[in-house]
Design an enzyme around this catalytic site. Structure first.
Site, PDB file in Angstrom:
ATOM      1  N   ASN A  11       0.870  -1.184   0.000  1.00 17.35           N
ATOM      2  CA  ASN A  11       0.000   0.000   0.000  1.00 17.35           C
ATOM      3  C   ASN A  11       0.904   1.230   0.000  1.00 17.35           C
ATOM      4  O   ASN A  11       1.493   1.566   1.025  1.00 17.35           O
ATOM      5  CB  ASN A  11      -0.890  -0.030   1.255  1.00 17.35           C
ATOM      6  CG  ASN A  11      -1.683   1.251   1.431  1.00 17.35           C
ATOM      7  OD1 ASN A  11      -1.817   2.042   0.493  1.00 17.35           O
ATOM      8  ND2 ASN A  11      -2.212   1.468   2.622  1.00 17.35           N
ATOM      9  N   LYS A  13       0.119   4.289  -0.261  1.00 10.79           N
ATOM     10  CA  LYS A  13      -0.522   5.500   0.293  1.00 10.79           C
ATOM     11  C   LYS A  13      -0.285   6.674  -0.672  1.00 10.79           C
ATOM     12  O   LYS A  13      -0.261   6.469  -1.876  1.00 10.79           O
ATOM     13  CB  LYS A  13      -0.004   5.786   1.696  1.00 10.79           C
ATOM     14  CG  LYS A  13      -0.060   4.545   2.593  1.00 10.79           C
ATOM     15  CD  LYS A  13       0.149   4.840   4.036  1.00 10.79           C
ATOM     16  CE  LYS A  13       0.183   3.545   4.815  1.00 10.79           C
ATOM     17  NZ  LYS A  13       0.091   3.714   6.239  1.00 10.79           N
ATOM     18  N   HIS A 103      -9.245   1.134   4.941  1.00  6.14           N
ATOM     19  CA  HIS A 103      -7.963   1.310   5.627  1.00  6.14           C
ATOM     20  C   HIS A 103      -8.188   2.206   6.840  1.00  6.14           C
ATOM     21  O   HIS A 103      -9.017   3.114   6.805  1.00  6.14           O
ATOM     22  CB  HIS A 103      -6.936   1.935   4.669  1.00  6.14           C
ATOM     23  CG  HIS A 103      -5.558   1.916   5.255  1.00  6.14           C
ATOM     24  ND1 HIS A 103      -5.136   2.878   6.133  1.00  6.14           N
ATOM     25  CD2 HIS A 103      -4.536   1.038   5.106  1.00  6.14           C
ATOM     26  CE1 HIS A 103      -3.892   2.599   6.494  1.00  6.14           C
ATOM     27  NE2 HIS A 103      -3.502   1.485   5.889  1.00  6.14           N
ATOM     28  N   GLU A 105      -6.679   4.638   7.939  1.00  3.73           N
ATOM     29  CA  GLU A 105      -6.536   6.082   7.669  1.00  3.73           C
ATOM     30  C   GLU A 105      -7.822   6.654   7.073  1.00  3.73           C
ATOM     31  O   GLU A 105      -8.179   7.798   7.332  1.00  3.73           O
ATOM     32  CB  GLU A 105      -5.321   6.326   6.753  1.00  3.73           C
ATOM     33  CG  GLU A 105      -4.019   6.140   7.528  1.00  3.73           C
ATOM     34  CD  GLU A 105      -2.852   5.638   6.716  1.00  3.73           C
ATOM     35  OE1 GLU A 105      -2.872   5.740   5.473  1.00  3.73           O
ATOM     36  OE2 GLU A 105      -1.897   5.119   7.326  1.00  3.73           O
ATOM     37  N   GLU A 173      -5.269  -5.342  10.411  1.00  7.36           N
ATOM     38  CA  GLU A 173      -4.240  -4.329  10.652  1.00  7.36           C
ATOM     39  C   GLU A 173      -4.513  -3.620  11.980  1.00  7.36           C
ATOM     40  O   GLU A 173      -5.308  -2.660  12.024  1.00  7.36           O
ATOM     41  CB  GLU A 173      -4.264  -3.279   9.540  1.00  7.36           C
ATOM     42  CG  GLU A 173      -3.980  -3.829   8.171  1.00  7.36           C
ATOM     43  CD  GLU A 173      -3.333  -2.771   7.287  1.00  7.36           C
ATOM     44  OE1 GLU A 173      -2.225  -3.011   6.810  1.00  7.36           O
ATOM     45  OE2 GLU A 173      -3.923  -1.693   7.110  1.00  7.36           O
ATOM     46  N   GLY A 179       2.607   1.744  10.979  1.00  5.16           N
ATOM     47  CA  GLY A 179       3.594   2.827  10.936  1.00  5.16           C
ATOM     48  C   GLY A 179       4.303   3.086  12.256  1.00  5.16           C
ATOM     49  O   GLY A 179       5.024   4.077  12.377  1.00  5.16           O
ATOM     50  N   SER A 219       3.603  -2.606  10.376  1.00  6.31           N
ATOM     51  CA  SER A 219       5.050  -2.653  10.596  1.00  6.31           C
ATOM     52  C   SER A 219       5.688  -3.970  10.132  1.00  6.31           C
ATOM     53  O   SER A 219       6.611  -4.486  10.770  1.00  6.31           O
ATOM     54  CB  SER A 219       5.380  -2.365  12.062  1.00  6.31           C
ATOM     55  OG  SER A 219       4.957  -1.049  12.401  1.00  6.31           O
TER      56      SER A 219
HETATM   57  C1  PEP Z   1      -0.598   0.168   6.259  1.00  6.49           C
HETATM   58  O1  PEP Z   1      -0.698   1.385   6.265  1.00  6.49           O
HETATM   59  O2  PEP Z   1      -1.467  -0.527   5.707  1.00  6.49           O
HETATM   60  C2  PEP Z   1       0.534  -0.428   6.939  1.00  6.49           C
HETATM   61  C3  PEP Z   1       0.465  -1.684   7.273  1.00  6.49           C
HETATM   62  O3  PEP Z   1       1.595   0.401   7.194  1.00  6.49           O
HETATM   63  P1  PEP Z   1       3.028  -0.024   7.791  1.00  6.49           P
HETATM   64  O4  PEP Z   1       3.455  -1.286   7.095  1.00  6.49           O
HETATM   65  O5  PEP Z   1       3.915   1.129   7.485  1.00  6.49           O
HETATM   66  O6  PEP Z   1       2.836  -0.238   9.259  1.00  6.49           O
END
Ligand code: PEP
Length: 261
Positions: A11, A13, A103, A105, A173, A179, A219
């Protein structure tokens, strides 16, 4: 280890413009070719910004690259006066196979409710796209309700109108892991993934639930992917930050090399 075809998804973003996307996809394809990745044993997908999709489609199609791609969001509407929105029909016309829906966000920054997400899931399916539905609890939810309650409720909410046998991907997630550099443990991911699969069985039936890929996201890096992929109910990863680092993402896609070590 999963019996389903593993799915490694990046992803991006709001990162990489259409020119940068071309360079990235070319290098990723070369890196995986050099590594002799067997695409029959792992599906690799990227989710670039909307403005990159035409360039990515053209490159993948012209060079016959075995990479999949999709949008990061989709409108609940088919067409009309919805300024700024992108219809599932438009994504399908660009050969998108998948679309990320819900997601964290978008849930947080764009106030997307389960009801709204259910309409987006329905729109994606109507247009022949496979929704990659994201669910996950915040740190506060985790403390108050434990790990599974919120993701399971989000799953039920967003899949309220899907039919038995629906083809979807679910990404677990935990919001506190996104993040943050603090991934869930493989055991935590497995516990929630198993609960999600049991819930899926009630919603789309046993057969479809056992065929559904459930990803872990939060992460994920090359150094921790193997632990997740060793779990029975974790079928891949949705990768944010590390999907923008070519060497990292290429290495995550080659997780099979790390799993046995
Ligand atoms: C995400 O935003 O879907 C995500 C998993 O981010 P990260 O891998 O940076 O934690």
């Amino acid at each position: 280890m999963t019996t389903r075809t593993p799915f490694i998804a990046g992803n991006w973003k709001m990162n990489l413009d259409h020119l940068q996307s071309i360079a990235f996809v070319q290098k990723l394809a070369w890196s995986l070719k050099d590594a002799k990745l067997d695409y029959g044993t792992v599906e690799v997908a990227i989710f670039p910004p909307f403005t990159d999709l035409r360039s990515v489609q053209t490159l993948i199609s012209a060079d016959k690259l075995p990479l999949k791609f999709g949008g990061q969001d989709v409108s609940a509407h088919d067409s009309g006066a919805y300024t700024g929105e992108i219809s599932g029909a438009f994504l399908k016309a660009l050969d998108c196979e998948y679309v990320i829906i819900g997601h964290s966000e978008r849930r947080t920054l764009h106030h997307e409710t389960d009801e709204k997400l259910a309409a987006k899931v329905a729109a994606a399916i109507t247009h022949g796209l496979v929704p990659v539905l994201c669910v996950g609890e915040t740190a506060e939810d985790l403390e108050k309700h434990g790990p599974s309650a919120v993701p399971v409720a989000q799953l039920r909410g967003a899949l309220a109108s899907v039919k038995t046998g629906a083809n979807i991907v679910v990404a677990y997630e935990p919001v506190w892991a996104i993040g943050s550099g603090q991934a869930a443990t493989p055991a935590q991911a497995e516990q929630v993934a198993a609960q999600l699969r049991a819930t899926l069985a009630e919603i789309i039936g046993e057969e479809a639930a056992s065929a559904t890929r459930i990803l872990y996201g939060g992460s994920v890096k090359a150094v921790n992917i193997a632990g997740f992929m060793r779990e029975a109910n974790v079928d891949g990863a949705l990768v944010g930050g590390a999907s923008l680092d070519l060497a990292e993402f290429s290495s995550i896609a080659q997780f099979q090399k790390h799993v046995g070590t």
